[in-house]
Design a protein around this motif. Structure first.
Motif, PDB file in Angstrom:
ATOM      1  N   THR A 162     -29.322 -36.977  22.711  1.00  0.00           N
ATOM      2  CA  THR A 162     -28.250 -35.754  22.863  1.00  0.00           C
ATOM      3  C   THR A 162     -26.893 -36.260  22.519  1.00  0.00           C
ATOM      4  N   TYR A 163     -26.087 -35.743  21.760  1.00  0.00           N
ATOM      5  CA  TYR A 163     -24.935 -36.080  21.160  1.00  0.00           C
ATOM      6  C   TYR A 163     -23.901 -34.983  21.168  1.00  0.00           C
ATOM      7  N   LYS A 164     -22.403 -35.545  21.183  1.00  0.00           N
ATOM      8  CA  LYS A 164     -21.462 -34.592  21.208  1.00  0.00           C
ATOM      9  C   LYS A 164     -21.215 -34.555  19.482  1.00  0.00           C
ATOM     10  N   THR A 165     -20.801 -33.353  19.327  1.00  0.00           N
ATOM     11  CA  THR A 165     -20.332 -32.956  17.707  1.00  0.00           C
ATOM     12  C   THR A 165     -18.958 -32.942  17.348  1.00  0.00           C
ATOM     13  N   GLU A 166     -18.216 -33.534  18.157  1.00  0.00           N
ATOM     14  CA  GLU A 166     -16.826 -33.314  17.978  1.00  0.00           C
ATOM     15  C   GLU A 166     -16.429 -34.320  16.510  1.00  0.00           C
TER      16      GLU A 166
ATOM     17  N   ASN B 168     -30.720 -47.287  23.247  1.00  0.00           N
ATOM     18  CA  ASN B 168     -29.334 -47.707  23.501  1.00  0.00           C
ATOM     19  C   ASN B 168     -28.562 -47.658  22.324  1.00  0.00           C
ATOM     20  N   LEU B 169     -28.953 -46.355  21.902  1.00  0.00           N
ATOM     21  CA  LEU B 169     -28.106 -45.884  20.710  1.00  0.00           C
ATOM     22  C   LEU B 169     -26.569 -45.648  20.851  1.00  0.00           C
TER      23      LEU B 169
ATOM     24  N   LYS C 251     -24.999 -39.656  23.607  1.00  0.00           N
ATOM     25  CA  LYS C 251     -24.861 -39.755  25.079  1.00  0.00           C
ATOM     26  C   LYS C 251     -26.250 -40.038  25.642  1.00  0.00           C
ATOM     27  N   VAL C 252     -27.059 -39.553  25.538  1.00  0.00           N
ATOM     28  CA  VAL C 252     -28.547 -40.154  25.793  1.00  0.00           C
ATOM     29  C   VAL C 252     -29.709 -40.123  24.616  1.00  0.00           C
ATOM     30  N   SER C 253     -30.653 -41.328  24.652  1.00  0.00           N
ATOM     31  CA  SER C 253     -31.538 -41.167  23.789  1.00  0.00           C
ATOM     32  C   SER C 253     -32.765 -41.541  24.321  1.00  0.00           C
TER      33      SER C 253
END
Length: 794
Positions: A127-131, A104-105, A113-115
């Motif tokens: 999985t994460y966005k780099t913005e 639940n990160l 987005k997903v862990s």
């Protein structure tokens, strides 16, 4: 001492209890994590599993190397269109609360987005966005909630490794073919005389032939290759009669359907290969998430801070460090290269390299070796040798690290296989000669029947299922072995050698006693207050044992890195530290770590830190001494020799001040007459562990540090080592009994084969029956043995 325990981590709160939200916390770190969780809707964490948290460590600057995009690219699994995917190892994952909060990160940062957690491997894939987020931000976020990732040089080199799934594919092919061939065989087994079945029986036979082709030429290829290699090496291993049996089964069955002599033995052929592969799969199913092949890469940082000529700092990958570079080493960082100390006072813990538990102090101009850990303060060093040329890494240049122990050890199955092959070929030849004389028409039938029925399927299954099951039983009791071959080697040992520091001693707690003039209440209170302000491990240990509760506010506090600390209050002062720091001029003959104390410049005495031995150590050695020769091989000094002599059996040999190469040579010499078990824990034992017949690493945390070895034993289970060795020996007895049981089936089958009465249905019954009964027998027998370990715990 208070009985309060921390709401977050469950540790005792002590005098420094932090209260927040009507709850007690052992430190501000735990309280902060609680605040983070509750303010982000993650308070369920405490409902799933009470007190499941871990105290977060201070990790500022530690991960600055993740600003270097070259390093980040090596760690990432995916990096495209503003999305990155990374897998990180997190050793502190231990319960369902950990899984829940880590999955639940996204509630802690919207960029995530997903862990997903892989609990057995203790890894998380994010999985994460780099913005407005980065890998460094992710690592710092995880560290702030007590789940600091473990990133070492090994992780840097891990990318690109492929998982070999060929055995699973072969097992699938054999299982599919076996099921279909059995289906087509039933009408002929029971002589069903349906018209259409009779009309299509030739089609069924050719379909069985077709299904057997991938089994023989793909699923069985490893047996043919192994048999061929064995014969080339003039070694009759168990794969020789197996390959012979598969070949004869296929040729005889093909001849039967070509000449319309019968349906052949395709059912036995596919069943045989399926059960053999099943045994191999069971044997290979081991602890893939544990690393038994760790070398220095597991211990070294992935990057370090390099100083440019203009004084600017830059984070560089460790392989890019060159001779002459200036590098910064911060507190609790591992020194990755041999170097010269330029600035700062070094307090180096070489225990992992040499086994010496006492930290050493170095001044500017002195040489530092790779593998040591700086305990306090920042050092500036100049590189003398690159990573690959440094003292520690060169140890891995020894040829012993490329030796494959399993291939050099003749297993019981191979030993039996040699005799078995000779016996089968002799029986087949004699029976054929007999029938050539009395009825030549039966000779070829008898020859092939003997080779078919004598195929040692059951024998080949006995060891994989017995040892595979023992491997799992040991694992349940936190004794993790690299493969089943280790159990066989463990059953042969007659000598056990132990490292001392970290193996027999625990680093979880020290025994501390005071020598000298008694401290007054005021001096004790001032001492405790002064210690409270220091983060040094010895200060923290000493702080917890002092009984004074009169904590005051110091007027002055000074910490001299690598020397000691000083506190002043109400015109009184107290100094704690090395002998020279407090003004003790007498030579220190004491071998143990000690901290000196002076009050108002008068030397009062010293606190001596002694290793604490693991619980039940004396009992372990007593039990082992009845069957094995024992010894201690320590890199530490002989300061505790007398204490060890009091608790260990009389004949226990003890050698101290042993360097890594000394340990390796000692084990090598012992092996001329003995089978040796080496039990160690650190890099200084790596050579000895690799050289020994069986090398076991004792570890406080099996997912973090352990050198290359054959097995990892959780430190809390060390007292079970004698029982593990005994059960290994008894496992071999189970295998021998299985061989006898298998032999009974072979005798019955050989009767039908030699007399020329072997029918496909008899082979189809006998071969699976023998295999299944062996599997059942070995499973029951090993589970019965495993109960002894449960009894030991209860």
């Amino acid at each position: 001492m208070t009985d309060l325990t921390c709401y977050h981590c469950g540790d005792e709160c002590g005098k420094g209890t932090v209260q927040f939200d009507d709850k007690d916390f052992c430190c501000n770190g735990c309280k902060t994590v609680y605040e983070i969780f509750t303010s982000n809707g993650l308070s369920t964490y405490y409902e799933i599993e009470g007190k499941a948290g871990t105290t977060p460590n201070e990790i500022r600057q530690k991960y600055d190397f993740l600003d270097n995009q070259e390093i980040v690219q090596q760690l990432l699994e995916f990096n495209e269109d503003g999305v990155q995917v990374v897998s990180l190892s997190i050793p502190t994952i231990h319960c369902s609360s950990c899984i829940w909060v880590l999955e639940n990160l996204n509630k802690l940062h919207s960029a995530i987005k997903v862990s997903q957690v892989d609990f057995p491997k203790k890894t998380i894939r994010v999985t994460y966005k780099t913005e407005d987020f980065s890998l460094k931000a992710l690592v710092l976020l995880l560290g702030s909630i007590g789940y600091e990732p473990y990133i070492s040089l090994e992780e840097y080199n891990k990318k690109g490794k492929k998982v070999d799934r060929s055995l699973i594919y072969k097992l699938g092919v054999a299982g599919f073919a076996f099921g279909n061939v059995m289906l087509f065989s039933f009408p002929e087994y029971f002589e069903v005389e349906e018209f259409w079945l009779d009309q299509y029986k030739h089609v069924f036979r050719w379909l069985m032939f077709a299904f057997s082709l991938p089994v023989v030429f793909y699923a069985s290829q490893d047996y043919f290759i192994s048999a061929y290699k064995g014969i080339r090496s003039k070694l009759l291993n168990i794969d020789v009669p197996i390959a012979l049996g598969i070949l004869v089964l296929f040729l005889r069955s093909t001849a039967d359907i070509v000449f319309d002599l019968g349906s052949g033995f395709f059912d036995s052929l596919t069943g045989l290969v399926f059960f053999l592969l099943l045994g191999k799969f069971f044997q290979q199913k081991t602890y893939a998430y544990l690393s038994f092949e760790r070398d220095y890469k597991s211990y070294f940082p992935i990057a370090v801070t390099r100083l440019k000529k203009n004084g600017e700092e830059e984070n560089v990958q460790i392989y890019n460090i060159e001779v002459g570079d200036r590098v910064l080493i911060r507190s609790y960082e591992i020194i990755p290269v041999d170097c010269i100390l330029i600035k700062g006072t070094a307090e180096i813990d070489y225990s992992f390299v040499t086994g010496e538990s006492e930290a050493v102090f170095k001044e500017s101009g002195e040489k530092l070796f790779a593998g040591g850990k700086q305990l306090s303060g920042v050092l500036e060093v100049e590189v003398l040798k690159s990573v690959s040329q440094s003292y520690l890494t060169q140890l891995w240049g020894n040829s012993i690290f490329s030796k494959d122990k399993a291939s050099q050890f003749q297993t019981l199955t191979d030993s039996i296989g040699k005799r078995f092959t000779i016996a089968v070929l002799s029986i087949a030849t004699l029976a054929t000669v007999f029938w050539l004389i009395f009825d030549p028409s039966l000779a070829l039938n008898v020859f092939t029947s003997v080779l078919i029925i004598a195929c040692p399927c059951a024998i080949a299954l006995a060891a994989p299922f017995t040892l595979g099951n023992m491997l799992r039983i040991f694992g349940k009791h936190k004794f993790y072995l690299k493969n089943t071959n280790v159990i066989e080697r463990l059953s042969k040992i007659d000598t056990a050698i132990f490292d001392k520091t970290g193996t027999l001693t625990t680093n979880q707690k020290d025994t501390i006693h005071y020598e000298g003039m008694e401290l007054t209440e005021e001096e004790t209170a001032l001492l405790k207050t002064t210690l409270r302000a220091s983060n040094h491990p010895l200060s923290r240990s000493l702080y917890t044992i002092l009984k004074s509760n009169a904590i005051m506010t110091l007027e002055e506090f000074q910490e001299h890195t690598g020397k000691g600390i000083e506190g002043k209050y109400n015109q009184h002062s107290i100094k704690v530290g090395s002998a020279s720091y407090v003004g003790e001029s007498k030579a220190n003959a004491l071998m143990n770590t000690s901290v000196y104390v002076s009050a108002d410049e008068d030397i009062k005495g010293r606190f001596v830190f002694k290793n604490t031995y693991r619980e039940g150590m004396s009992q372990i050695f007593d039990e082992l001494s009845s069957d094995l020769e024992l010894g201690i091989l320590s890199g530490d000094n002989d300061g505790e020799k007398e204490q060890l002599q009091k608790v260990l059996p009389e004949k226990t040999k003890m050698l101290f001040d042993q360097r890594p190469e000394d340990k390796l040579e000692y084990i090598k010499n012992l092996q001329e007459k003995h089978k040796v078990l080496m039990v160690g824990d650190g890099l200084n034992d790596a050579g000895a562990l690799a050289q020994s017949d069986v090398g076991l690493a004792v570890s406080e945390n099996i997912n973090v540090f352990s050198p290359a070895c054959d097995g990892i034993l959780d430190a809390s289970k060390l007292q079970k080592l004698p029982k593990f060795i005994k059960l290994s020996k008894r496992s071999m007895s189970v295998i021998k009994m299985s061989f006898l049981l298998s032999l009974c089936y072979n005798v019955v089958g050989l009767y039908f084969a030699i007399t020329g009465q072997l029918q496909p249905v008899i082979a189809a019954i006998l071969m699976p029956l023998s295999s299944i009964s062996i599997v059942v027998f070995t499973t029951l027998a090993t589970n019965y043995l495993g109960k002894e370990l449960k009894t030991l715990e209860s």
